[in-house]
Scaffold this active site. Structure first.
Site, PDB file in Angstrom:
ATOM      1  N   ARG A 100      -4.626 -11.978  21.201  1.00 40.56           N
ATOM      2  CA  ARG A 100      -6.043 -12.068  21.569  1.00 40.56           C
ATOM      3  C   ARG A 100      -6.815 -12.984  20.626  1.00 40.56           C
ATOM      4  NH1 ARG A 100     -10.046  -6.787  21.600  1.00 40.56           N
ATOM      5  NH2 ARG A 100     -12.026  -7.923  21.379  1.00 40.56           N
ATOM      6  N   THR A 138       3.324   2.246  15.317  1.00 43.31           N
ATOM      7  CA  THR A 138       3.473   0.906  14.758  1.00 43.31           C
ATOM      8  C   THR A 138       3.864   0.874  13.285  1.00 43.31           C
ATOM      9  OG1 THR A 138       1.105   0.818  14.238  1.00 43.31           O
ATOM     10  CG2 THR A 138       1.787  -0.050  16.377  1.00 43.31           C
ATOM     11  N   ARG A 150     -13.855   2.663  15.856  1.00 48.96           N
ATOM     12  CA  ARG A 150     -14.522   1.486  16.404  1.00 48.96           C
ATOM     13  C   ARG A 150     -14.612   0.329  15.406  1.00 48.96           C
ATOM     14  NH1 ARG A 150     -20.081   1.212  15.170  1.00 48.96           N
ATOM     15  NH2 ARG A 150     -20.863   2.976  13.955  1.00 48.96           N
ATOM     16  N   THR A 193     -12.053  -0.713  13.594  1.00 52.67           N
ATOM     17  CA  THR A 193     -10.737  -1.313  13.420  1.00 52.67           C
ATOM     18  C   THR A 193     -10.614  -2.681  14.070  1.00 52.67           C
ATOM     19  OG1 THR A 193      -9.704   0.864  13.285  1.00 52.67           O
ATOM     20  CG2 THR A 193      -8.273  -0.988  13.841  1.00 52.67           C
ATOM     21  N   HIS A 204      -1.910 -11.955  11.363  1.00 47.68           N
ATOM     22  CA  HIS A 204      -1.471 -10.606  11.021  1.00 47.68           C
ATOM     23  C   HIS A 204      -1.206  -9.809  12.292  1.00 47.68           C
ATOM     24  CE1 HIS A 204      -1.045  -6.706   9.313  1.00 47.68           C
ATOM     25  NE2 HIS A 204      -2.176  -6.260   9.843  1.00 47.68           N
ATOM     26  N   GLU A 256       0.832  -1.201   0.000  1.00 43.37           N
ATOM     27  CA  GLU A 256       0.000   0.000   0.000  1.00 43.37           C
ATOM     28  C   GLU A 256       0.872   1.260   0.000  1.00 43.37           C
ATOM     29  OE1 GLU A 256      -1.816   0.949   4.141  1.00 43.37           O
ATOM     30  OE2 GLU A 256      -1.975  -1.225   3.913  1.00 43.37           O
ATOM     31  N   LYS A 286      -0.853  -6.909  20.574  1.00 44.72           N
ATOM     32  CA  LYS A 286      -1.941  -7.494  21.370  1.00 44.72           C
ATOM     33  C   LYS A 286      -2.996  -8.197  20.533  1.00 44.72           C
ATOM     34  CE  LYS A 286      -4.724  -3.234  21.711  1.00 44.72           C
ATOM     35  NZ  LYS A 286      -5.415  -2.312  22.635  1.00 44.72           N
ATOM     36  N   SER A 309      -7.233  -4.370   5.771  1.00 41.19           N
ATOM     37  CA  SER A 309      -8.374  -3.491   6.032  1.00 41.19           C
ATOM     38  C   SER A 309      -9.146  -3.247   4.757  1.00 41.19           C
ATOM     39  CB  SER A 309      -7.883  -2.171   6.630  1.00 41.19           C
ATOM     40  OG  SER A 309      -7.344  -2.398   7.909  1.00 41.19           O
ATOM     41  N   CYS A 357      -3.089  -4.620   4.209  1.00 42.98           N
ATOM     42  CA  CYS A 357      -2.013  -5.468   4.709  1.00 42.98           C
ATOM     43  C   CYS A 357      -2.061  -6.905   4.216  1.00 42.98           C
ATOM     44  CB  CYS A 357      -2.018  -5.457   6.235  1.00 42.98           C
ATOM     45  SG  CYS A 357      -1.719  -3.831   6.953  1.00 42.98           S
TER      46      CYS A 357
END
Length: 345
Positions: free
Chosen positions: A243, A153, A199, A201, A234, A80, A239, A296, A112
């Protein structure tokens, strides 16, 4: 005949900036670095971009398996941050590595996950017998607006995978994709930095798509998380992959070898592919790897991979991922901003 990874290569710039240095400048976000679990990130040199990163990664892939570049019949570059809006990255890479001109090439964009989409394209051509080898790449010098959460990041790096039928380092047993039109992240033409939908994401974007693709592939393959020795998800931060792995039944031990984002940041199209390379760096013949990318906009590609005997022959012929964690050079925010072109006349 099985199809899969004949060789792989990565490249990560040696420059770094610590998350605490970014937090020092934008003091109101001092907790951001800790919450994202990213300690530092890679920064491109002044003369590095998505093309130069792709070239180095491709050269490492060729070197690792002593491949004649004339065998490559397709080059697909996912990014990208292609340096040209109209001018393919793939043709530059092909010329630089010395491929035969009788090939097809194209640039891909899907945030990504463009790199894993490139792998799928090469798998199709190789499986159909139309080409001998395909070169699939994910490469980025990702952007984050000054002071934005993305700045902690957004990093630079890339990975290249040679896809073929013979002397497999790893067989790709199957894949499954899940895609929707979810506006969680975008950048309009001509805009220097991307925007993100807050929200959208997390749960509607990353977790919904990675979870759906993972469960879809497990059902298709008739496997469970315990059937895999390793897993790579990915890595937009440190975190999210932890998760999602836990929610799907994968253990911390399975994802640890490929979880490199805390030390290099999110390399966008290179992120999951660099994580896969780090896992191939340590995996043994017969091991199984589960891979799930995310892009995304939004979509996820999941792969079931079985490591082959050839991995032992090629592994040490090119730099491993963690070799790029050594001899790094740290920048302060001012020099980092200059490297990233954040200072404009």
């Amino acid at each position: 005949m099985p199809v899969g990874i004949v060789s792989y290569g990565v490249y990560i710039p040696r420059y770094r900036i610590k998350a605490e240095e970014i937090a020092r400048v934008w003091g109101e976000r001092e907790d951001m670095a800790q919450s994202l679990n990213v300690f530092e990130k890679s920064v491109p040199d002044f003369d590095e971009d998505a093309v130069t990163i792709a070239v180095e990664a491709a050269r490492n892939a060729l070197k690792r398996a002593s491949i004649d570049p004339a065998r490559i019949g397709a080059i697909y570059v996912g990014s990208e941050s292609h340096p040209y809006a109209v001018k393919p990255t793939g043709t530059i890479v092909g010329e630089a590595i010395g491929v035969d001109h009788q090939l097809t090439a194209a640039d891909l964009e899907f945030a990504c996950k463009a790199g894993t989409a490139a792998i799928q394209a090469c798998l199709g051509l190789v499986s159909a017998g139309m080409i001998d080898l395909g070169l699939a790449m994910g490469t980025d010098t990702s952007q984050g607006a000054p002071g934005d959460a993305l700045e902690y990041t957004a990093a630079a790096g890339g990975a290249a995978y040679l896809i073929g039928r013979e002397d497999l380092a790893a067989e790709i047993e199957g894949f499954y994709s899940f895609t929707t039109d979810t506006p969680d992240f975008w950048r309009r033409e001509g805009m220097p930095y991307p925007e993100h939908g807050g929200r959208f994401t997390g749960v509607p974007g990353y977790f919904k798509h990675v979870t759906s693709a993972t469960r879809g592939l497990l059902k298709k393959m008739k496997t469970i998380p315990e059937d895999y020795d390793y897993a790579v998800f990915h890595q937009p931060n440190g975190k999210f992959p932890r998760r999602v792995a836990k929610s799907l039944g994968f253990s911390a031990d399975q994802i640890e070898p490929g979880l490199v984002v805390p030390w290099i940041g999110n390399t966008y199209s290179g992120s999951s592919l660099i994580g896969l390379a780090a896992t191939l760096d340590v995996a043994k013949p017969g091991d199984r790897i589960f891979l799930a990318s995310f892009g995304s906009g939004a979509g996820s590609d999941a792969f079931s991979i079985r490591v082959g005997d050839a991995i032992e022959d090629i592994r040490n012929r090119a730099p491993r991922v963690r070799d790029y964690f050594e001899n790094v050079q740290y920048l302060d925010y001012a020099v980092y901003a200059k490297h990233k072109g954040k200072l404009r006349l």
